[in-house]
Design a protein around this motif. Structure first.
Motif, PDB file in Angstrom:
ATOM      1  N   UNK A  59      -7.462   0.856   6.582  1.00 47.85           N
ATOM      2  CA  UNK A  59      -6.805   1.776   7.465  1.00 47.85           C
ATOM      3  C   UNK A  59      -6.276   2.971   6.683  1.00 47.85           C
ATOM      4  N   UNK A  60      -5.930   4.031   7.398  1.00 43.25           N
ATOM      5  CA  UNK A  60      -5.458   5.248   6.743  1.00 43.25           C
ATOM      6  C   UNK A  60      -4.157   4.962   6.000  1.00 43.25           C
ATOM      7  N   UNK A  61      -4.012   5.484   4.770  1.00 43.93           N
ATOM      8  CA  UNK A  61      -2.822   5.165   3.975  1.00 43.93           C
ATOM      9  C   UNK A  61      -1.542   5.844   4.453  1.00 43.93           C
ATOM     10  N   UNK A  62      -1.642   6.879   5.303  1.00 45.54           N
ATOM     11  CA  UNK A  62      -0.461   7.598   5.767  1.00 45.54           C
ATOM     12  C   UNK A  62       0.278   6.762   6.809  1.00 45.54           C
ATOM     13  N   UNK A  63       1.513   6.386   6.493  1.00 39.42           N
ATOM     14  CA  UNK A  63       2.279   5.527   7.401  1.00 39.42           C
ATOM     15  C   UNK A  63       2.616   6.222   8.721  1.00 39.42           C
ATOM     16  N   UNK A  64       2.506   7.547   8.765  1.00 36.78           N
ATOM     17  CA  UNK A  64       2.759   8.272  10.017  1.00 36.78           C
ATOM     18  C   UNK A  64       1.750   7.893  11.092  1.00 36.78           C
ATOM     19  N   UNK A  65       0.613   7.361  10.679  1.00 36.62           N
ATOM     20  CA  UNK A  65      -0.447   7.012  11.621  1.00 36.62           C
ATOM     21  C   UNK A  65      -0.418   5.543  12.029  1.00 36.62           C
TER      22      UNK A  65
ATOM     23  N   UNK B  66       7.035  15.000  20.640  1.00 39.24           N
ATOM     24  CA  UNK B  66       7.478  16.084  19.763  1.00 39.24           C
ATOM     25  C   UNK B  66       8.344  15.563  18.617  1.00 39.24           C
ATOM     26  N   UNK B  67       9.075  14.484  18.874  1.00 36.37           N
ATOM     27  CA  UNK B  67       9.947  13.936  17.822  1.00 36.37           C
ATOM     28  C   UNK B  67       9.178  13.374  16.652  1.00 36.37           C
ATOM     29  N   UNK B  68       7.886  13.065  16.853  1.00 38.01           N
ATOM     30  CA  UNK B  68       7.086  12.490  15.776  1.00 38.01           C
ATOM     31  C   UNK B  68       6.440  13.561  14.909  1.00 38.01           C
ATOM     32  N   UNK B  69       6.604  14.815  15.282  1.00 41.00           N
ATOM     33  CA  UNK B  69       5.986  15.901  14.544  1.00 41.00           C
ATOM     34  C   UNK B  69       7.018  16.637  13.715  1.00 41.00           C
ATOM     35  N   UNK B  70       6.521  17.523  12.870  1.00 41.79           N
ATOM     36  CA  UNK B  70       7.415  18.324  12.036  1.00 41.79           C
ATOM     37  C   UNK B  70       8.214  19.293  12.898  1.00 41.79           C
TER      38      UNK B  70
ATOM     39  N   UNK C 250      -2.895  23.205  20.585  1.00 46.60           N
ATOM     40  CA  UNK C 250      -4.154  23.945  20.463  1.00 46.60           C
ATOM     41  C   UNK C 250      -5.314  23.010  20.122  1.00 46.60           C
ATOM     42  N   UNK C 251      -5.056  22.020  19.276  1.00 46.24           N
ATOM     43  CA  UNK C 251      -6.098  21.057  18.927  1.00 46.24           C
ATOM     44  C   UNK C 251      -6.518  20.276  20.173  1.00 46.24           C
TER      45      UNK C 251
ATOM     46  N   UNK D  87      -0.207  13.872  14.223  1.00 47.58           N
ATOM     47  CA  UNK D  87       1.243  13.720  14.219  1.00 47.58           C
ATOM     48  C   UNK D  87       1.922  14.585  13.163  1.00 47.58           C
ATOM     49  N   UNK D  88       1.211  14.888  12.062  1.00 44.62           N
ATOM     50  CA  UNK D  88       1.816  15.645  10.981  1.00 44.62           C
ATOM     51  C   UNK D  88       1.629  17.153  11.142  1.00 44.62           C
ATOM     52  N   UNK D  89       1.198  17.592  12.322  1.00 48.40           N
ATOM     53  CA  UNK D  89       1.065  19.018  12.614  1.00 48.40           C
ATOM     54  C   UNK D  89       2.171  19.454  13.566  1.00 48.40           C
ATOM     55  N   UNK D  90       2.372  20.763  13.657  1.00 46.23           N
ATOM     56  CA  UNK D  90       3.401  21.289  14.549  1.00 46.23           C
ATOM     57  C   UNK D  90       3.001  21.057  16.006  1.00 46.23           C
TER      58      UNK D  90
END
Length: 205
Positions: free
Chosen positions: A1-7, A201-205, A178-179, A169-172
């Motif tokens: 799995x992806x190493x970024x814990x945000x995911x 929105x709370x999960x993003x920067x 837009x994505x 999640x790690x984008x504004x």
């Protein structure tokens, strides 16, 4: 799995929903003949186990009982173009949803295997459009016997549930919107909708 814990969601209800909605996964195991993989319909028991079946002729079937295996369920995915970011000094990426399940596998008796097939067909027949839903009750006893004789039923006791919910999640919030619009326009409706509903929105920067 992806190493970024945000995911990571760790949301068991979401994981169970992914199994139910996707309905099919891949089972991997290391065997004496080398690594093997097979695609198979999946049925969660709702109490920490997942059932599946393979043809007796499948190269993996004879190796699974008593082994620790890996099941992978792939959800919606899509390419994310760098053109959709406010700052184009970035790179493309890929958004996706996936689930890994790991645990020991046991074989199922014929009666349990038949019950699994009945539950699978009932669930998915209920979602199919057009005509009267098919039922296994329409099979003769002989046809059922031959069906079960040609497959092997398995149940994995899941010791590890690992998901990746990568939805920008790690984008504004602006970039994420837009994505999602870009993905929608490109025909990737499912992943676009999940970006709008699963990520706050709370999960993003």
């Amino acid at each position: 799995m992806h190493p970024n814990s945000a995911y990571r969601s760790g949301d068991r209800a979401l994981q169970e929903t992914l199994i139910d909605q996707v309905g099919i996964g891949m089972v991997f195991a290391q065997t004496s003949d080398g690594p093997r993989v097979a695609h198979t319909p999946l049925l969660s028991t709702g109490d920490g186990a997942v059932q599946f079946h393979l043809s007796r002729g499948n190269a993996l079937a004879k190796h699974l009982i008593g082994q620790t295996a890996l099941l992978v369920v792939n959800g919606p995915d899509a390419y994310v173009s760098a053109r959709w970011y406010e700052d184009r000094n970035t790179v493309p990426t890929w958004n996706f949803i996936a689930l890994e399940l790991e645990g020991p596998v046991r074989g199922m008796e014929a009666e349990g295997t038949l019950a699994m097939l009945e539950n699978l067909s009932r669930r998915h027949e209920g979602r199919a459009e057009g005509g009267k839903p098919w039922s296994m009750a329409e099979l003769t006893d002989e046809r059922k016997r031959k069906l079960v004789a040609g497959i092997v039923g398995f149940e994995m006791e899941v010791f590890a549930w690992r998901d990746t919910i990568k939805l920008s999640q790690d984008d504004s919030a602006g970039d994420r919107a837009r994505i999602a619009e870009g993905l929608q326009a490109n025909g990737s409706h499912a992943i676009a909708e999940l970006m709008r509903t699963l990520v706050s929105d709370e999960e993003t920067k």
